[in-house]
Design a protein around this motif. Structure first.
Motif, PDB file in Angstrom:
ATOM      1  N   THR A 458      13.047 -11.215   0.552  1.00 45.74           N
ATOM      2  CA  THR A 458      13.124 -12.528   1.203  1.00 45.74           C
ATOM      3  C   THR A 458      12.412 -12.584   2.547  1.00 45.74           C
ATOM      4  OG1 THR A 458      15.244 -11.914   2.222  1.00 45.74           O
ATOM      5  CG2 THR A 458      15.319 -13.050   0.093  1.00 45.74           C
ATOM      6  N   SER A 459      11.936 -11.455   3.052  1.00 47.10           N
ATOM      7  CA  SER A 459      11.302 -11.465   4.375  1.00 47.10           C
ATOM      8  C   SER A 459      10.423 -10.238   4.534  1.00 47.10           C
ATOM      9  CB  SER A 459      12.360 -11.485   5.488  1.00 47.10           C
ATOM     10  OG  SER A 459      13.104 -10.279   5.496  1.00 47.10           O
ATOM     11  N   GLU A 518       9.799 -15.273   6.955  1.00 47.19           N
ATOM     12  CA  GLU A 518      10.597 -15.489   5.748  1.00 47.19           C
ATOM     13  C   GLU A 518       9.657 -15.740   4.569  1.00 47.19           C
ATOM     14  OE1 GLU A 518      13.872 -15.241   5.554  1.00 47.19           O
ATOM     15  OE2 GLU A 518      14.070 -14.836   7.714  1.00 47.19           O
TER      16      GLU A 518
END
Length: 519
Positions: A458-459, A518
């Protein structure tokens, strides 16, 4: 003897004169008794002490008081006929609690409370003298004067404070009126509300057109804001701390919704329970519209920045390709030709010119250096290693390139998933790292450089740390009032990706740059 009464059977009973003497001497006030002509025929010891003269010397009390500069409380002197004992003698009426000041023999000033009563006989027909009572009240008088002075100072202070408060209240009313701030309060004990005329005006109503009640507020709240506003208010009242600030929309008389900023604070009782909630109400519709416009502009600028970065990278790639296809090819061909020429000159001429050979050799070296410079330029414009092998390899190549020039040691660590990132994200992170490493090489005087890349589902986080000299973060520069373009470029690239860049540095303790995006 336990009683002052006596019986005829008691031979030791006090004589009347002895009883009289005991009574007179027992008084705590001074007592002076005078004949009708004013001469003193008796007094007690307290009177002698107050007047500082014995009974034998006390021929006329008025003369004694006159010699001691007797005066009234207002500072005026007593005329002879105004002395209390003279008034009692002439009027046959008591003169009570007359305030009198006098000067003692040692020069000290004292205050007396003097009362005089006529001595009448034959059922009031004849006045045979006057009895005067003297009580020294200097301490009481000084205390009263101090109290009066304090009272006067308090009155003066209260008057001044009241004037200041009235002025402040007037200024506050003027400021509230000028700032278009509506006021309201909620008495929690009686459940009564109050809305000021300005509060009502902000939503398009006159003072008399809206009642003071909670339903007038909740009924006009935007449906999406009702639950949040009521819940926050009740939660604050359950545990009031400092103040409560809420932004919500209210329906205007014209049917539109206006943004309002409500700030309130609770008044508490002795048990820290809220008993009154009072606050202000400001129309911030224009501010909210400006904020929305600014956010839209920011998003637009971010899109423009991302597009510029894409165009820049495309141009870099095109330019690098052009350099490779034209200048690179031409330089390679020229190098081959010059090498052939050098061989032919050496082979066809048994005695070639030493100067010509040296010049040709220097030209070949210069050509090779130019070729290397062009290759480095092409790599910096668009490193092939990034396209071919990914971000990790490109970071290692960049660190090696600067380590050769600056002499620092480096490590590159990559954590997380092995999948390659989006090309746009890879090139942006590479450019940020390139800018950071360039700054390290130019300014940091670092010995060690550490690059970490953490890729999660996610990041992604890129961190560049050095042990160099560090620097003091400039707040003005950090807010772009005095921009350092390298840092600004890195921050803009991070923002264009929807991420943020954080810089931590301190003199003598190196620098850390972190970029978080992100996915």
């Amino acid at each position: 003897m336990n009683s002052l009464s006596c019986t005829p059977a008691d031979d030791d009973c006090l004589k009347k004169n002895d009883l009289y003497r005991a009574l007179v001497d027992a008084f705590t006030d001074g007592i002076v008794m005078q004949h009708a002509d004013g001469s003193v025929f008796d007094c007690n010891g307290v009177a002698e002490s107050i007047l500082e003269c014995s009974k034998e010397e006390m021929h006329d009390v008025t003369a004694v008081l006159h010699s001691r500069k007797a005066m009234r409380s207002d500072g005026t002197s007593f005329a002879h006929q105004d002395y209390p004992m003279v008034v009692a003698q002439t009027t046959r009426q008591a003169a009570s609690n007359i305030m009198m000041g006098m000067t003692r023999l040692d020069g000290r000033f004292c205050w007396l409370e003097v009362s005089a009563s006529p001595i009448v006989v034959n059922r009031g027909a004849d006045c045979i003298g006057v009895v005067t009572f003297l009580r020294e009240i200097t301490e009481r008088k000084e205390a009263e004067e101090a109290l009066e002075k304090r009272h006067h100072e308090l009155e003066k202070g209260i008057f001044k404070r009241t004037a200041q408060l009235e002025f402040t209240l007037g200024q506050l009313k003027l400021a509230v009126s000028a700032s278009n701030t509506g006021l309201w309060n909620w008495n929690l004990r009686t459940d009564q509300f109050y809305f000021s005329p300005e509060w009502k005006r902000q939503i398009g109503y006159a003072d008399h057109e809206i009642d003071d009640g909670m339903e007038e507020w909740t009924a006009r709240l935007h449906p999406d804001d009702v639950e949040r506003a009521v819940t926050l208010t009740r939660a604050y009242l359950a545990s009031p701390q400092e103040s409560l600030e809420i932004e919500y929309r209210m329906r205007h008389r014209d049917g539109t919704f206006r943004w309002m900023l409500s700030r309130s604070m609770a008044m508490l009782d002795e048990n820290d329970k809220a008993i009154l909630l009072q606050g202000s109400h400001v129309d911030i519709t224009e501010r909210k519209q400006s904020e929305e416009n600014l956010l839209a502009l920011t998003r637009e600028l971010r899109d423009v920045s991302r597009e510029l970065a894409r165009v820049e990278e495309a141009e870099r790639r095109r330019f690098a390709q052009e350099l490779h296809d034209t200048i690179g090819s031409a330089l390679a061909a020229l190098s081959i030709n010059m090498t052939i020429m050098s061989g032919e000159i050496s082979g066809t001429n048994d005695h070639p010119s030493a100067g010509m050979a040296a010049r040709l050799k220097d030209s070949i070296v210069l050509l090779d250096d130019t070729t290397d410079a062009v290759r480095r330029l092409m790599a910096e414009l668009r490193p092939p290693v990034l396209d071919d092998y990914g971000l990790e390899a490109a970071l290692r190549w960049q660190c090696e390139l600067f380590a050769e020039r600056s002499g620092f040691r480096f490590t590159v660590d990559v954590y997380g998933i092995d999948d390659r990132l989006e090309p746009e994200l890879e090139i942006s992170l590479f450019r940020i790292a390139q800018g950071a490493i360039t700054n390290i090489a130019k300014h940091a005087r670092a010995t060690n450089v550490e690059v970490m890349l953490n890729i999660l589902p996610t990041s992604v986080t890129l961190t560049i740390m050095d042990d160099g000299v560090g620097f003091v973060l400039n707040k003005q520069r950090d807010h772009k009032l005095k921009p350092t373009w390298g840092l600004v470029s890195m921050r803009e690239r991070a923002q264009a990706l929807g991420g943020h860049l954080k810089i931590i540095s301190e003199p003598g303790k190196g620098t850390c740059i972190e970029v978080a995006v992100e996915l």
